[in-house]
Design a protein around this motif. Structure first.
Motif, PDB file in Angstrom:
ATOM      1  N   UNK A 151       0.833  -1.195   0.000  1.00  0.00           N
ATOM      2  CA  UNK A 151       0.000   0.000   0.000  1.00  0.00           C
ATOM      3  C   UNK A 151       0.865   1.242   0.000  1.00  0.00           C
ATOM      4  N   UNK A 152       0.372   2.311  -0.607  1.00  0.00           N
ATOM      5  CA  UNK A 152       1.152   3.547  -0.688  1.00  0.00           C
ATOM      6  C   UNK A 152       0.429   4.744  -0.088  1.00  0.00           C
ATOM      7  N   UNK A 153      -0.827   4.557   0.327  1.00  0.00           N
ATOM      8  CA  UNK A 153      -1.586   5.644   0.937  1.00  0.00           C
ATOM      9  C   UNK A 153      -1.514   5.576   2.450  1.00  0.00           C
ATOM     10  N   UNK A 154      -2.600   5.955   3.094  1.00  0.00           N
ATOM     11  CA  UNK A 154      -2.623   5.946   4.557  1.00  0.00           C
ATOM     12  C   UNK A 154      -2.895   4.549   5.112  1.00  0.00           C
ATOM     13  N   UNK A 155      -3.556   3.700   4.327  1.00  0.00           N
ATOM     14  CA  UNK A 155      -3.825   2.339   4.766  1.00  0.00           C
ATOM     15  C   UNK A 155      -2.708   1.423   4.270  1.00  0.00           C
ATOM     16  N   UNK A 156      -1.840   1.005   5.199  1.00  0.00           N
ATOM     17  CA  UNK A 156      -0.699   0.170   4.847  1.00  0.00           C
ATOM     18  C   UNK A 156      -0.793  -1.192   5.540  1.00  0.00           C
ATOM     19  N   UNK A 157      -0.030  -2.122   4.994  1.00  0.00           N
ATOM     20  CA  UNK A 157       0.081  -3.448   5.602  1.00  0.00           C
ATOM     21  C   UNK A 157       1.544  -3.860   5.634  1.00  0.00           C
ATOM     22  N   UNK A 158       1.917  -4.528   6.708  1.00  0.00           N
ATOM     23  CA  UNK A 158       3.240  -5.119   6.836  1.00  0.00           C
ATOM     24  C   UNK A 158       3.115  -6.623   6.628  1.00  0.00           C
ATOM     25  N   UNK A 159       3.965  -7.182   5.778  1.00  0.00           N
ATOM     26  CA  UNK A 159       3.951  -8.610   5.487  1.00  0.00           C
ATOM     27  C   UNK A 159       5.306  -9.190   5.869  1.00  0.00           C
ATOM     28  N   UNK A 160       5.296 -10.151   6.793  1.00  0.00           N
ATOM     29  CA  UNK A 160       6.545 -10.803   7.202  1.00  0.00           C
ATOM     30  C   UNK A 160       7.119 -11.597   6.035  1.00  0.00           C
ATOM     31  N   UNK A 167       9.107 -20.799  10.810  1.00  0.00           N
ATOM     32  CA  UNK A 167       8.856 -19.362  10.728  1.00  0.00           C
ATOM     33  C   UNK A 167       7.371 -19.116  10.948  1.00  0.00           C
ATOM     34  N   UNK A 168       6.950 -17.859  10.770  1.00  0.00           N
ATOM     35  CA  UNK A 168       5.535 -17.528  10.915  1.00  0.00           C
ATOM     36  C   UNK A 168       5.098 -16.602   9.791  1.00  0.00           C
ATOM     37  N   UNK A 169       3.825 -16.722   9.453  1.00  0.00           N
ATOM     38  CA  UNK A 169       3.181 -15.867   8.457  1.00  0.00           C
ATOM     39  C   UNK A 169       2.464 -14.775   9.229  1.00  0.00           C
ATOM     40  N   UNK A 170       2.721 -13.510   8.900  1.00  0.00           N
ATOM     41  CA  UNK A 170       2.175 -12.403   9.698  1.00  0.00           C
ATOM     42  C   UNK A 170       1.810 -11.235   8.801  1.00  0.00           C
ATOM     43  N   UNK A 171       0.572 -10.764   8.922  1.00  0.00           N
ATOM     44  CA  UNK A 171       0.072  -9.593   8.195  1.00  0.00           C
ATOM     45  C   UNK A 171      -0.456  -8.602   9.220  1.00  0.00           C
ATOM     46  N   UNK A 172       0.038  -7.376   9.174  1.00  0.00           N
ATOM     47  CA  UNK A 172      -0.308  -6.341  10.153  1.00  0.00           C
ATOM     48  C   UNK A 172      -0.860  -5.122   9.433  1.00  0.00           C
ATOM     49  N   UNK A 173      -1.941  -4.563   9.962  1.00  0.00           N
ATOM     50  CA  UNK A 173      -2.522  -3.333   9.427  1.00  0.00           C
ATOM     51  C   UNK A 173      -2.024  -2.139  10.237  1.00  0.00           C
ATOM     52  N   UNK A 174      -1.654  -1.053   9.534  1.00  0.00           N
ATOM     53  CA  UNK A 174      -1.292   0.165  10.271  1.00  0.00           C
ATOM     54  C   UNK A 174      -1.656   1.406   9.465  1.00  0.00           C
ATOM     55  N   UNK A 175      -1.821   2.500  10.179  1.00  0.00           N
ATOM     56  CA  UNK A 175      -2.184   3.777   9.573  1.00  0.00           C
ATOM     57  C   UNK A 175      -0.923   4.603   9.380  1.00  0.00           C
ATOM     58  N   UNK A 176      -0.652   5.004   8.151  1.00  0.00           N
ATOM     59  CA  UNK A 176       0.573   5.736   7.829  1.00  0.00           C
ATOM     60  C   UNK A 176       0.247   7.167   7.424  1.00  0.00           C
ATOM     61  N   UNK A 177       1.219   8.044   7.614  1.00  0.00           N
ATOM     62  CA  UNK A 177       1.108   9.387   7.057  1.00  0.00           C
ATOM     63  C   UNK A 177       1.171   9.271   5.538  1.00  0.00           C
ATOM     64  N   UNK A 178       0.528  10.199   4.870  1.00  0.00           N
ATOM     65  CA  UNK A 178       0.424  10.111   3.410  1.00  0.00           C
ATOM     66  C   UNK A 178       1.779  10.052   2.723  1.00  0.00           C
ATOM     67  N   UNK A 179       2.789  10.724   3.302  1.00  0.00           N
ATOM     68  CA  UNK A 179       4.110  10.762   2.675  1.00  0.00           C
ATOM     69  C   UNK A 179       5.104   9.826   3.344  1.00  0.00           C
ATOM     70  N   UNK A 180       4.623   8.858   4.128  1.00  0.00           N
ATOM     71  CA  UNK A 180       5.511   7.942   4.845  1.00  0.00           C
ATOM     72  C   UNK A 180       6.267   7.040   3.876  1.00  0.00           C
TER      73      UNK A 180
END
Length: 223
Positions: A151-160, A167-180
């Motif tokens: 994602x490139x906007x404010x709604x981002x996801x982190x993928x392990x 190992x582990x499979x992990x998906x995390x939702x986070x709110x980012x600044x528009x220019x992060x």
């Protein structure tokens, strides 16, 4: 002699028509919202599922696509995709016969663990392959956990990034600044424990409140 010839021809025909080693039902975690819709293949360390694959997708039916995005938007409740069988290799960037779309049930919850189908037999269109990498079955330990950003906007996801075994499979939702920054992050790995929100926030240089929560975390299939 004639029967032997017919048998040989049958064996040749059967081999030519056989599916490749990645043919199967490739369940996926489904996440995103108005800013983007994504699917992450649920991998294992054996064929046909030994690939980590992340897709940007949309649903061909506009009404279903809009309804799905509204239900997913800003939430961390798990949804999954139960697709028809296909060769996962067709999602590789170098595939001579790329997979453009496939049929699937869209399930609230895990499709193999009591989830409920909300949209049956939907056509999923593959817009972009964001990651396609084969997993190594070799036992390997790692002191770090690396996450790519989706994602490139404010709604981002982190993928392990799955880079060790187990190992582990992990998906995390986070709110980012528009220019992060959309750069990958790395943090210390604590065996197979799910990283704390504070550790993820520190690696991102954002407040802990920006971490909305985990969409998917699983270890059983990656031992």
């Amino acid at each position: 002699m004639k029967s032997a010839l017919l048998l040989s021809l049958a064996l040749i025909a059967g081999g030519a028509g056989a599916a490749d080693a990645t043919y199967g039902e490739h369940g996926m975690a489904l996440f995103g919202g108005r800013q983007g819709l994504y699917a992450s293949h649920l991998p294992m360390f054996h064929a046909p599922h030994d690939y980590q694959v992340i897709l940007q997708v949309h649903v061909a039916d506009r009404a279903t696509d809009a309804a799905l995005r509204r239900r997913l938007d800003g939430k961390t409740a798990l949804w999954t995709i139960a697709p028809e069988k296909f060769e996962l290799s067709r999602l590789a960037p170098t595939s001579p016969a790329p997979l453009r779309q496939f049929k699937a049930d869209l399930v609230q919850g895990h499709f193999e663990q009591g989830g409920k189908t909300q949209f049956a037999a939907s056509t999923i269109v593959v817009d972009k392959v964001l990651m396609f990498r084969q997993l190594s079955p070799t036992q390997k330990t790692s002191n770090d956990a690396s996450y790519v950003q989706i994602g490139s906007g404010s709604q981002r996801y982190l993928i392990k990034q799955i880079d060790s075994r187990p190992d582990f499979d992990h998906i995390v939702s986070y709110a980012a600044a528009a220019d992060a920054s959309t750069a990958a992050i790395t943090l210390n790995k604590q065996a197979l424990q799910q990283p704390q929100a504070a550790a993820l926030a520190a690696a991102l240089h954002v407040p802990a409140s920006a971490i909305r929560g985990t969409v998917y975390f699983y270890t059983d299939d990656l031992k």
